[in-house]
Design an enzyme around this catalytic site. Structure first.
Site, PDB file in Angstrom:
ATOM      1  CG  ASP A   1      -7.099   0.686  11.685  1.00  0.00           C
ATOM      2  OD1 ASP A   1      -7.828  -0.160  11.141  1.00  0.00           O
ATOM      3  OD2 ASP A   1      -5.870   0.695  11.593  1.00  0.00           O
TER       4      ASP A   1
ATOM      5  CB  SER B   1      -8.220  -3.726   5.998  1.00  0.00           C
ATOM      6  OG  SER B   1      -7.310  -3.050   5.165  1.00  0.00           O
TER       7      SER B   1
ATOM      8  CB  ILE C   1      -3.125   4.787   5.417  1.00  0.00           C
ATOM      9  CG1 ILE C   1      -3.249   3.698   4.341  1.00  0.00           C
ATOM     10  CG2 ILE C   1      -4.508   5.210   5.902  1.00  0.00           C
ATOM     11  CD1 ILE C   1      -3.820   2.402   4.841  1.00  0.00           C
TER      12      ILE C   1
ATOM     13  CB  SER D   1      -0.909   0.021   1.229  1.00  0.00           C
ATOM     14  OG  SER D   1      -0.130   0.057   2.412  1.00  0.00           O
ATOM     15  NE  ARG D   2       0.688   5.156  -4.936  1.00  0.00           N
ATOM     16  CZ  ARG D   2       1.882   5.183  -5.510  1.00  0.00           C
ATOM     17  NH1 ARG D   2       2.944   5.516  -4.791  1.00  0.00           N
ATOM     18  NH2 ARG D   2       2.025   4.880  -6.781  1.00  0.00           N
TER      19      ARG D   2
ATOM     20  CB  SER E   1       2.999   5.958   7.843  1.00  0.00           C
ATOM     21  OG  SER E   1       2.957   5.452   6.524  1.00  0.00           O
TER      22      SER E   1
END
Length: 504
Positions: free
Chosen positions: A267, A275, A208, A205-206, A210
């Protein structure tokens, strides 16, 4: 079905970034807007030659758009695919029936498997507005999903997108729960695993929340936006890949939900499990190693929380046919020296190349994970994985494999570093007692990471090291003088982000 379409309007690309939410812009006095009774925040179906999206309406009173135009945000423009000036039809979309299931959950009624599948299908199709997505995310937060519902959510997220089938045999993967700046072990673990004969197609992933995600860091040295056929070619040629999962439709509902989870800062364990595991299952993984950093300023803050989340991940994985191992690791301080895409890439390359000054903690952590993965994949017997991984790294096998993967993905390049830099120095002499993961990451983000790949910060003092008064604790890197000043202004108010104990 949607209501009959109105008179056509000309599509206009507004070049307004609304992130991933499709937004439509119309003048208040537009005949279509008035005749259809559209109002601000209305959901509007926009159609062109068989393509259809649902967008949120912003009503305009200024003159930058005419009454005969339908302005589209970047997200809407990309999804619709219409050319500039094309005639588009606007209509009221049909009611979203699955919202009834969300309302029922808000009032305490459990989701049935069929209900949650309907919700996820509509989310993946872009039918939910951000407000409606927020309602769904909130209804599921705070451990409001039981195990059955979490399994159903995971399965529904897998079923809403593409899946990759790699055929018989083990397909390895790893994932970090997050919250630890600089923890860029994937780019070291994948080439070690592939060099040892494991199959490891890693979709990452890119960022989020961070300063950098693995895809952001990898993109500073090689292309990552590959489609499924290209991913297959890379893996068949090299045994592994490190690509951006967002370039393929693997669990697409997850990408949509993350868009609202981030600003809401919600989250929950159930959402995290769904996820992570939906993405792994959709990518065709069979064996997944999960790195779970635990520390007071990490995402998982206690051993009790780690055990609870670990059990949930294993229970859900078992239900959907994945084998999962969870490794609880030290999450007390950042890993390596760089925080930000290019700076983290530089650390990774130093470890792979065997440079004398490579960050030892990043190397050790990577070998720990790689060793566990080799044993999990059946390549090494119990207790011998770390030694096998260390040998592969020391003899250059991992570096050669990494270069091979980069070339297969489109070519290797050295990361570019920032020209605007400033040191932040210690106000006293003493030993570094602690580094706050969250606040040090925020400084890197304020400097422009990850949007500006060269931005971030470089740590000079690890926990336990003695520093003199006036010695640099870290260097802020930025792409412009303004971004540098912005990050430094915050850093100046955070004198204990790198906590130094002792007397002057």
């Amino acid at each position: 079905m949607a209501e009959p379409a109105s008179a056509p309007l000309r599509a206009r690309r507004m070049r307004i970034d609304t992130y991933q939410e499709p937004v439509l812009f119309m003048r208040r006095d537009c005949p279509v807007c008035q005749s259809e009774g559209f109002e601000a925040q209305s959901r509007v179906a926009v159609s062109w030659q068989g393509h259809r999206i649902v967008a949120t309406l912003n009503v305009v009173d200024a003159d930058f758009i005419t009454g005969g135009e339908a302005g589209l945000s970047e997200a809407a423009w990309r999804l619709l695919g219409a050319p500039e000036g094309a005639e588009v039809q606007l209509a009221h979309p049909p009611p979203i029936e699955s919202l009834g299931h969300v309302r029922a959950k808000v009032y305490g009624r459990p989701f049935s498997d069929a209900a949650i599948a309907e919700v996820v299908r509509d989310v993946a199709q872009g039918l939910y507005s951000d407000l409606q997505l927020a309602a769904f995310v909130t209804a599921c937060a705070g451990n409001r999903l039981d195990l059955r519902e979490t399994v159903a959510l995971t399965r529904a997220m897998v079923g809403a997108g593409e899946t990759i089938d790699w055929g018989p045999g083990r397909v390895m993967d790893k994932h970090c729960v997050g919250g630890l700046p600089g923890n860029r072990t994937t780019m070291i673990v994948v080439p070690i695993a592939a060099a040892c004969g494991l199959r490891m197609p890693k979709t990452s992933s890119r960022a989020i929340t961070s300063p950098a995600g693995t895809a952001d860091v990898m993109e500073t040295v090689a292309p990552v936006a590959l489609d499924v056929p290209a991913i297959r070619r890379v893996v068949e040629a090299t045994g592994g890949c490190i690509v951006w999962g967002g370039s393929v439709r693997l669990s697409p509902a997850d990408d949509v939900l993350i868009r609202v989870e981030r600003p809401l800062d919600l989250d929950s364990g159930s959402q995290l499990a769904a996820s992570v595991l939906s993405k792994k299952a959709a990518a065709g993984s069979t064996h997944v190693l999960i790195d779970m950093p635990v520390g007071p300023t990490a995402k998982v803050r206690s051993s009790d929380a780690a055990r609870s989340l670990s059990q949930l991940l294993q229970d859900v994985a078992r239900a959907i046919g994945l084998q999962v191992r969870v490794l609880e690791t030290d999450g007390n301080a950042p890993v390596g020296r760089g925080i930000g895409p290019a700076l983290e890439a530089r650390d990774v390359l130093a470890v792979l190349r065997g440079d004398a000054g490579a960050p030892r903690d990043l190397a050790q952590r990577s070998l720990l994970l790689a060793g566990e993965l080799l044993e999990f994949g059946g390549i090494a017997s119990a207790g011998t994985g770390a030694a096998s991984a260390a040998s592969t790294l020391a003899t250059g096998g991992a570096w050669r494999k990494f270069l091979e993967i980069c070339e297969a993905q489109g070519g290797f390049a050295e990361p570019t570093l920032a020209t605007h830099r400033r040191d932040v120095v210690s106000a006293r002499s003493g030993h570094v007692v602690a580094i706050d993961n969250r606040r040090i990451a925020r400084i890197a983000k304020l400097a422009g990471a990850p949007k500006t790949p060269c931005a971030g910060l470089e740590l000079h003092a690890n926990v336990g090291r003695f520093v003199e008064r006036g010695e640099a604790l870290f260097t802020v890197h930025a792409g412009s003088p303004g971004a540098l000043a912005y990050a430094l202004a915050y850093a100046d108010t955070q004198c204990d982000v790198v906590l130094v104990g002792g007397d002057d």
